[in-house]
Motif scaffolding. Structure first.
Motif, mmCIF file in Angstrom:
data_model
loop_
_atom_site.group_PDB
_atom_site.id
_atom_site.type_symbol
_atom_site.label_atom_id
_atom_site.label_comp_id
_atom_site.label_asym_id
_atom_site.label_seq_id
_atom_site.Cartn_x
_atom_site.Cartn_y
_atom_site.Cartn_z
ATOM 1 N N GLY A 58 0.820 -1.205 0.000
ATOM 2 C CA GLY A 58 0.000 0.000 0.000
ATOM 3 C C GLY A 58 0.851 1.252 0.000
ATOM 4 O O GLY A 58 1.991 1.250 0.452
ATOM 5 N N PRO A 59 0.315 2.368 -0.518
ATOM 6 C CA PRO A 59 1.088 3.615 -0.592
ATOM 7 C C PRO A 59 1.525 4.149 0.771
ATOM 8 O O PRO A 59 2.580 4.757 0.886
ATOM 9 C CB PRO A 59 0.119 4.588 -1.277
ATOM 10 C CG PRO A 59 -0.879 3.729 -1.976
ATOM 11 C CD PRO A 59 -1.012 2.498 -1.145
ATOM 12 N N ARG A 60 0.725 3.924 1.809
ATOM 13 C CA ARG A 60 0.997 4.518 3.124
ATOM 14 C C ARG A 60 2.381 4.132 3.646
ATOM 15 O O ARG A 60 3.175 4.997 4.041
ATOM 16 C CB ARG A 60 -0.084 4.078 4.119
ATOM 17 C CG ARG A 60 0.192 4.484 5.561
ATOM 18 C CD ARG A 60 -0.877 3.899 6.478
ATOM 19 N NE ARG A 60 -0.541 4.059 7.879
ATOM 20 C CZ ARG A 60 -0.852 5.106 8.622
ATOM 21 N NH1 ARG A 60 -1.478 6.122 8.069
ATOM 22 N NH2 ARG A 60 -0.520 5.161 9.886
ATOM 23 N N THR A 61 2.670 2.839 3.656
ATOM 24 C CA THR A 61 3.943 2.365 4.210
ATOM 25 C C THR A 61 5.128 2.929 3.445
ATOM 26 O O THR A 61 6.103 3.413 4.030
ATOM 27 C CB THR A 61 3.981 0.827 4.191
ATOM 28 O OG1 THR A 61 2.899 0.319 4.972
ATOM 29 C CG2 THR A 61 5.297 0.308 4.752
ATOM 30 N N VAL A 62 5.059 2.878 2.117
ATOM 31 C CA VAL A 62 6.160 3.372 1.290
ATOM 32 C C VAL A 62 6.318 4.878 1.444
ATOM 33 O O VAL A 62 7.436 5.409 1.513
ATOM 34 C CB VAL A 62 5.932 2.990 -0.180
ATOM 35 C CG1 VAL A 62 7.035 3.572 -1.071
ATOM 36 C CG2 VAL A 62 5.868 1.479 -0.333
ATOM 37 N N TRP A 63 5.221 5.587 1.538
ATOM 38 C CA TRP A 63 5.228 7.048 1.672
ATOM 39 C C TRP A 63 5.952 7.462 2.950
ATOM 40 O O TRP A 63 6.875 8.281 2.922
ATOM 41 C CB TRP A 63 3.789 7.547 1.690
ATOM 42 C CG TRP A 63 3.593 9.014 1.461
ATOM 43 C CD1 TRP A 63 4.560 9.976 1.366
ATOM 44 C CD2 TRP A 63 2.339 9.689 1.278
ATOM 45 N NE1 TRP A 63 3.990 11.207 1.145
ATOM 46 C CE2 TRP A 63 2.629 11.062 1.086
ATOM 47 C CE3 TRP A 63 1.007 9.270 1.260
ATOM 48 C CZ2 TRP A 63 1.616 12.017 0.886
ATOM 49 C CZ3 TRP A 63 0.003 10.213 1.061
ATOM 50 C CH2 TRP A 63 0.309 11.569 0.875
ATOM 51 N N LEU A 64 5.558 6.885 4.083
ATOM 52 C CA LEU A 64 6.139 7.268 5.367
ATOM 53 C C LEU A 64 7.605 6.854 5.475
ATOM 54 O O LEU A 64 8.461 7.626 5.942
ATOM 55 C CB LEU A 64 5.324 6.656 6.504
ATOM 56 C CG LEU A 64 3.879 7.134 6.626
ATOM 57 C CD1 LEU A 64 3.156 6.391 7.741
ATOM 58 C CD2 LEU A 64 3.814 8.635 6.864
ATOM 59 N N CYS A 65 7.926 5.638 5.050
ATOM 60 C CA CYS A 65 9.322 5.179 5.117
ATOM 61 C C CYS A 65 10.224 6.031 4.226
ATOM 62 O O CYS A 65 11.373 6.332 4.588
ATOM 63 C CB CYS A 65 9.409 3.709 4.721
ATOM 64 S SG CYS A 65 8.667 2.569 5.918
ATOM 65 N N SER A 66 9.724 6.418 3.063
ATOM 66 C CA SER A 66 10.528 7.224 2.141
ATOM 67 C C SER A 66 10.828 8.593 2.733
ATOM 68 O O SER A 66 11.952 9.106 2.620
ATOM 69 C CB SER A 66 9.797 7.383 0.805
ATOM 70 O OG SER A 66 9.637 6.140 0.163
ATOM 71 N N LEU A 67 9.837 9.213 3.374
ATOM 72 C CA LEU A 67 10.053 10.532 3.962
ATOM 73 C C LEU A 67 11.023 10.472 5.133
ATOM 74 O O LEU A 67 11.845 11.378 5.324
ATOM 75 C CB LEU A 67 8.718 11.125 4.409
ATOM 76 C CG LEU A 67 7.797 11.594 3.277
ATOM 77 C CD1 LEU A 67 6.417 11.944 3.819
ATOM 78 C CD2 LEU A 67 8.400 12.788 2.542
ATOM 79 N N PHE A 68 10.959 9.405 5.921
ATOM 80 C CA PHE A 68 11.916 9.251 7.024
ATOM 81 C C PHE A 68 13.337 9.119 6.480
ATOM 82 O O PHE A 68 14.279 9.774 6.964
ATOM 83 C CB PHE A 68 11.560 8.025 7.859
ATOM 84 C CG PHE A 68 12.538 7.745 8.971
ATOM 85 C CD1 PHE A 68 12.480 8.453 10.166
ATOM 86 C CD2 PHE A 68 13.530 6.786 8.814
ATOM 87 C CE1 PHE A 68 13.388 8.206 11.191
ATOM 88 C CE2 PHE A 68 14.442 6.533 9.823
ATOM 89 C CZ PHE A 68 14.371 7.252 11.011
ATOM 90 N N ALA A 69 13.511 8.278 5.460
ATOM 91 C CA ALA A 69 14.836 8.090 4.873
ATOM 92 C C ALA A 69 15.334 9.372 4.216
ATOM 93 O O ALA A 69 16.529 9.707 4.304
ATOM 94 C CB ALA A 69 14.789 6.956 3.846
ATOM 95 N N LEU A 70 14.437 10.118 3.571
ATOM 96 C CA LEU A 70 14.821 11.371 2.916
ATOM 97 C C LEU A 70 15.369 12.366 3.929
ATOM 98 O O LEU A 70 16.389 13.027 3.686
ATOM 99 C CB LEU A 70 13.611 11.957 2.191
ATOM 100 C CG LEU A 70 13.810 13.301 1.498
ATOM 101 C CD1 LEU A 70 14.912 13.222 0.454
ATOM 102 C CD2 LEU A 70 12.496 13.761 0.853
ATOM 103 N N THR A 71 14.710 12.477 5.067
ATOM 104 C CA THR A 71 15.178 13.382 6.124
ATOM 105 C C THR A 71 16.594 13.012 6.555
ATOM 106 O O THR A 71 17.462 13.880 6.715
ATOM 107 C CB THR A 71 14.237 13.317 7.338
ATOM 108 O OG1 THR A 71 12.898 13.609 6.912
ATOM 109 C CG2 THR A 71 14.650 14.325 8.402
ATOM 110 N N LEU A 72 16.839 11.727 6.722
ATOM 111 C CA LEU A 72 18.158 11.253 7.162
ATOM 112 C C LEU A 72 19.236 11.535 6.117
ATOM 113 O O LEU A 72 20.309 12.065 6.444
ATOM 114 C CB LEU A 72 18.081 9.752 7.449
ATOM 115 C CG LEU A 72 19.358 9.078 7.960
ATOM 116 C CD1 LEU A 72 19.774 9.662 9.308
ATOM 117 C CD2 LEU A 72 19.169 7.572 8.074
ATOM 118 N N PHE A 73 18.975 11.226 4.864
ATOM 119 C CA PHE A 73 19.984 11.409 3.814
ATOM 120 C C PHE A 73 20.325 12.888 3.604
ATOM 121 O O PHE A 73 21.487 13.227 3.347
ATOM 122 C CB PHE A 73 19.496 10.802 2.498
ATOM 123 C CG PHE A 73 19.605 9.299 2.446
ATOM 124 C CD1 PHE A 73 20.821 8.662 2.623
ATOM 125 C CD2 PHE A 73 18.476 8.527 2.226
ATOM 126 C CE1 PHE A 73 20.922 7.279 2.580
ATOM 127 C CE2 PHE A 73 18.573 7.144 2.184
ATOM 128 C CZ PHE A 73 19.783 6.517 2.358
#
Length: 438
Positions: free
Chosen positions: A78-93
């Motif tokens: 589902g989009p929800r899981t990918v959306w949230l995980c991607s934003l967390f990783a983006l903040t870190l990178f």
């Protein structure tokens, strides 16, 4: 009934969840557009246009390669899981960029690649979420309205960037402020995305065919090529405008992005149903014409007050091209495979950036070495390339009837209706109603 069809609702799609997602996308774009001064970061490390194009172009490999996995993950989880995980990783990178000390280290390339993988996941998940919830015949409209938040973000981010980078000398403190601000906006985007998708329910289906099987059965055709062209052209100012302005001794780029955003937002809202009414092919041709005019309009620019001229044409091109190409190609796929379809089209944009950014930087560098005007040469080459591609598309791109739009929309050739023999593509009645090119 497929799992994804549970997300569809015949009610008004512009509800509370949509607007939370809208502002989540707005925060994401504010964070990304505040990084339009990334060229100053490269210059601070001792690089020029070639190094800028190399780093950003290599970074697009992350977005491109990541999409092949992200599409399957979106369809399964589902989009929800990918959306949230991607934003967390983006903040870190983004925050880890503050540890970069040299352009000759692979660290900056790895961070840029990770950053673009994360951006790709956030964008594709948000677009897929909206696409799945859109009523039949309104997918391009809703993708376009969601995208209008990006134009507001593009107007805000560069203004903040210019405020941070006041003065003639770039300092490490300014670099820190840029990355910290960007990271904070991504964190806000993650919170809003979480609130937007709280009510999403997802039951993963049991099988997901290989990407090649899906592409062969539901083929976007010429739209894949046009996606590559859009990736190399529409996104070019986000990377090279700062360097172009610096070559003219212009320190302010906010006037460009203010005009760009205002035009793109106005055109997007005013023509949000243009694609659904007149077809993908006509919309793409019109948008590409605006893109060619934008490249030509860069040539007479000599002062900051002239930057809005190419911005107006570029903003109009962006407003027409992005929803037409992405939604037009994605809706060829059934709803249950919409994540894969959306990512495939976004991957075509990434591939265009991957090839285009290094080539554009190289053209500027080589032209300077030959004694030619660097950026005018690049703009001329791009204008000729885009014009030629548009003429080929107008002549060779065919039109088919798309059931979802109720209008004509183009593919290179009719996609095979029967599933590939080696893999069952179970498309239920809801999928058939929502699938184009039948």
């Amino acid at each position: 009934m497929s799992a994804t069809s549970d997300n569809f609702s015949p009610e008004n799609p512009y509800n509370r969840d949509f607007w939370l997602g809208y502002f989540a996308n707005l925060a994401l774009i504010v964070g990304m557009s505040s990084l339009f001064r990334y060229a100053d970061f490269i210059a601070y490390l001792g690089g020029g246009p070639y190094q800028l194009g190399l780093v950003t172009g290599c970074g697009m490999t992350g977005g491109l390669l990541g999409r092949f996995l992200q599409g399957r993950l979106i369809d399964r989880l589902g989009p929800r899981t990918v959306w949230l995980c991607s934003l967390f990783a983006l903040t870190l990178f983004v925050l880890l960029h503050l540890t970069v000390q040299s352009l000759h280290s692979p660290w900056i390339f790895l961070l840029r690649i990770g950053m673009m993988i994360s951006v790709a996941g956030a964008f594709s998940a948000s677009l897929t979420s909206v696409s799945l919830k859109a009523p039949p015949g309104r997918t391009a409209e809703m993708v376009g309205v969601l995208g209008s938040s990006g134009f507001i973000g593009v107007a805000i981010g560069p203004v903040i960037g210019d405020w941070i980078f006041q003065g003639d000398q770039v300092t490490f403190g300014q670099i820190q402020a840029m990355f910290f601000l960007s990271g904070a906006m991504f964190a806000v985007s993650m919170l809003l995305a979480y609130l937007s998708t709280r009510g999403d329910l997802r039951t993963p289906h049991h099988e997901h065919p290989a990407l090649w099987t899906l592409v062969r059965s539901f083929n976007p055709g010429w739209l894949l090529l046009m996606g590559m062209v859009v990736g190399g052209g529409v996104l070019m100012p986000q990377v090279f405008l700062r360097s172009f302005a610096d070559s003219l001794e212009i320190n302010q780029i906010r006037y460009f992005f203010l005009a760009y955003a205002l035009t793109a937002f106005s055109v997007r809202i005013a023509t949000r149903q243009f694609t659904d009414r007149y077809g993908v092919k006509n919309t793409v041709i019109f948008g590409m014409t605006c893109l060619v005019l934008s490249m030509i309009a860069y040539l007479p620019v000599t002062a900051y007050w002239m930057l809005p001229l190419p911005a107006v044409f570029g903003g109009a091109a962006h407003a027409f091209l992005f929803p037409a190409v992405v939604a037009g190609g994605a809706t060829v796929f059934p709803r249950r495979y919409r994540g894969t379809g959306t990512n495939l089209m976004l991957a075509s944009l990434d591939f265009g950036s991957l090839v285009g950014f290094p080539m554009e930087g190289a053209i500027v560098t080589w032209a300077d070495e030959l004694g030619w005007p660097g950026y005018p040469t690049m703009f001329t080459v791009l204008a000729v390339t885009f014009a030629t591609t548009t003429l080929l598309y107008a002549a060779l791109g065919r039109k088919e009837i798309g059931e979802e739009y109720g209008e004509e929309f183009d593919v290179e050739s009719p996609a095979p209706i029967e599933p590939a023999p080696q893999c069952e593509l179970e498309v239920d009645q809801a999928d058939r109603e929502a699938t184009s090119c039948r």
